[in-house]
Design an enzyme around this catalytic site. Sequence first.
Site, PDB file in Angstrom:
ATOM      1  CG  HIS A 196      46.356  57.248  16.713  1.00  0.00           C
ATOM      2  ND1 HIS A 196      45.593  57.567  15.615  1.00  0.00           N
ATOM      3  CD2 HIS A 196      47.491  57.994  16.600  1.00  0.00           C
ATOM      4  CE1 HIS A 196      46.233  58.452  14.864  1.00  0.00           C
ATOM      5  NE2 HIS A 196      47.384  58.727  15.440  1.00  0.00           N
ATOM      6  NE  ARG A 253      45.853  43.258  22.033  1.00  0.00           N
ATOM      7  CZ  ARG A 253      45.084  44.323  22.222  1.00  0.00           C
ATOM      8  NH1 ARG A 253      44.043  44.242  23.027  1.00  0.00           N
ATOM      9  NH2 ARG A 253      45.334  45.463  21.593  1.00  0.00           N
ATOM     10  NE  ARG A 513      35.341  31.890  64.914  1.00  0.00           N
ATOM     11  CZ  ARG A 513      34.223  32.547  64.560  1.00  0.00           C
ATOM     12  NH1 ARG A 513      33.771  32.480  63.323  1.00  0.00           N
ATOM     13  NH2 ARG A 513      33.570  33.273  65.440  1.00  0.00           N
ATOM     14  CG  ASP A 514      34.336  36.648  65.972  1.00  0.00           C
ATOM     15  OD1 ASP A 514      33.625  36.379  64.995  1.00  0.00           O
ATOM     16  OD2 ASP A 514      33.937  37.297  66.947  1.00  0.00           O
ATOM     17  CG  HIS A 516      40.718  36.591  59.791  1.00  0.00           C
ATOM     18  ND1 HIS A 516      40.480  36.035  58.565  1.00  0.00           N
ATOM     19  CD2 HIS A 516      40.899  35.552  60.634  1.00  0.00           C
ATOM     20  CE1 HIS A 516      40.512  34.716  58.658  1.00  0.00           C
ATOM     21  NE2 HIS A 516      40.767  34.399  59.910  1.00  0.00           N
TER      22      HIS A 516
END
Length: 714
Positions: A196, A253, A513-514, A516
């Site tokens: 089902h 839904r 900054r650079d 990540h």
Amino acid sequence: ACANLAFLLNPEGSGVSPVGAYLDIPRIIQAAKEMGAQAIHPGYGFLSENAKFAQACEDNGIVFIGPTPKTISEFGSKTDARKMAIQAGLPVIPGSSALANLDEAIAFAEKVGFPLMVKATMGGGGKGMRIVRDMPGLLTGVPSAVSEALASFGDGTIFMERYLEKPRHIEIQVLGDGTGEVVHLFERDCSVQRRHQKVVEIAPSLGLPDELREKLYADAIKIAKATNYRAAGTVEFLIDQQNRHYFIEVNPRIQVEHTITEEITGIDLVSAQIRIAAGATLKDLGITQDTLSIRGMAIQCRITTEDPNDNFRPDTGTITMYRSSAGPGIRLDGIGYTGLTISPHYDSLLTKVTARADTWHAAIARMRRALSEFTIDGVQTNIPFLLAMMTDELFLSGKIDTSYIEERGPELLVRAKNSGMMPHKWVKAPDQTDLLASYIAQIHVNGQPKSLGASSGVKPSVKLITPPSAPEPSTLLTAPAGWRDVLLKEGPAGFAKAVRSHKGLLLTDTTWRDAHQSLLATRMRTSDILASAPATDVALRNAFSLEMWGGATFDVSYRFLREDPWDRLRALRAAAPSVPFQMLLRGANAVGYTSYSDNVVHKFCKLAVNNGIDVFRVFDSLNYIDNMKLGIEAVGGAGGVIEATICYSGDLCDPTKRKYTLDYYMEYARQLVGLGIHMLAIKDMAGLLKPAAAKMLVGALRKEFPNLPIHVHT
């Protein structure tokens, strides 16, 4: 849209089970309020059909993206929905009302006869459903269905219906706006099921008589309008072998298989749900019945972490390799990735693969290609079984019903094995590449094993380094002053002079900054960076700068993280006050992707300095002096440290290169120095600066500009 925050519903020690956490209404409401959420989308599981949850949202001023609590209550109970269908004139299968106990189930069976279908009144997904063909089967099936329904939906109420042999399962997608306007978005054939649970869905259905199709549409609209339906919903029917249709339920839904309806209609159902919840009508959305049409065929296969060779037992473990498909007409909805751990607590669905094309056989061909291009190692999947189905003559004919897998399943399993389709998926052990890589890693880290006679004196080639712990708060107060202290006391010119006089190497840390940006697409949130700020302020107190701001910061913060980059700057400045903050300024482009008016660039730099930026690395990727001039003037006027940049390209070591020569770079440097800069940076964007070339360039610059600090960024 992508989620940018997660909230743990069952923290350690809460005593809440993994499933129970998603059924904990007060906890979910609390999470929504703590996050400041305006609305909740319930998805298609757990509390999506729970009227109490919808009411709790309403009571707490949160919009529930779905039907009203009253509608969910009416349709959430299959017995109540059955009564409504009868009142609306829809045909239904002979069945009972909600059964209070086993004795009532026995009495109904004796009255109606076998076979019968036991169903949970709440929920869906095949949970709490059993086919009983005789009295012994009923005596075991009813308690089993009650127990499963109670565990899945928190309600063990069941009812029974006459069981139809080999019906087709057809569902109609409806969309209402709560004003009485309802449209249908055609049908889906969900007959390919196992226990089902739907496995493959098709839209539109194959071989359905047009007269019957129109009756299904009309009945779906009729029952939806009877409740003044709002949001997306599905009206489900069974079609017997005489093409008679019977209403079975309404799912209030969005459905797992809504994707194929979106593909054949071009309507984004989830977006429509959200906009209707925000007050839009179907007319506002431009959705009317006469504007809806079908475009081609679509088919969806559910890739699950189940072992077809072991009666589709759900598998668990960690995915060691995940490669998916793509291409024209292919859509993927799922969460698969290398390293994902498959939990035993939830449904085994991993990814939904949807293929769309102009014709049925073209869609099948695309689905076969897509499935064959998947590589999923570490856990078993049903992909070989699905591939076998995509070549099965009966399936390709479209003459399928709910008994298809039960009857053809054994043959499909044999076909999958004998054809050699993705044979490694049937072996749980890692492949030879995995084993070899694991062996090399073990030897490299831990040395040769003693079991092979290795000397205990042989040390591994990698030493274990214990990560440093964060400094105590008292350390922050006693640490020596950093370079920012020099800047604040001496000003930009005095700061540059002190840097030039420094005996030794100075470093810029780019983690915020650079680093990540390159490794994580700049997706580190402010809260992630802020947690490390106090320790960074001590550990890198003697660093020249922390590079932590720039164009990518703005772009990702606004568009993906939904954060304010100015808030980030202020928060980090307060948490790390000792080390100069450095940013990238794209000359006249500031931190954007177009040229801005002069006053905008000047104002931006002034705000940046006032909020914590100290050093501005001003650059233009083409070394265009006019763009640089505006950026340099803006930084100087704002009181920042001007670090003008030479963007390096070419190869100074190659005398045959005539564009980017030493004379080219020296002339550009002279123009920059003439604009009153404090420092000069050499930005090696593509990693082309060879050591010999660096010696030539830096040597020439140092000779001509002996008092100018030089900063190399590579």
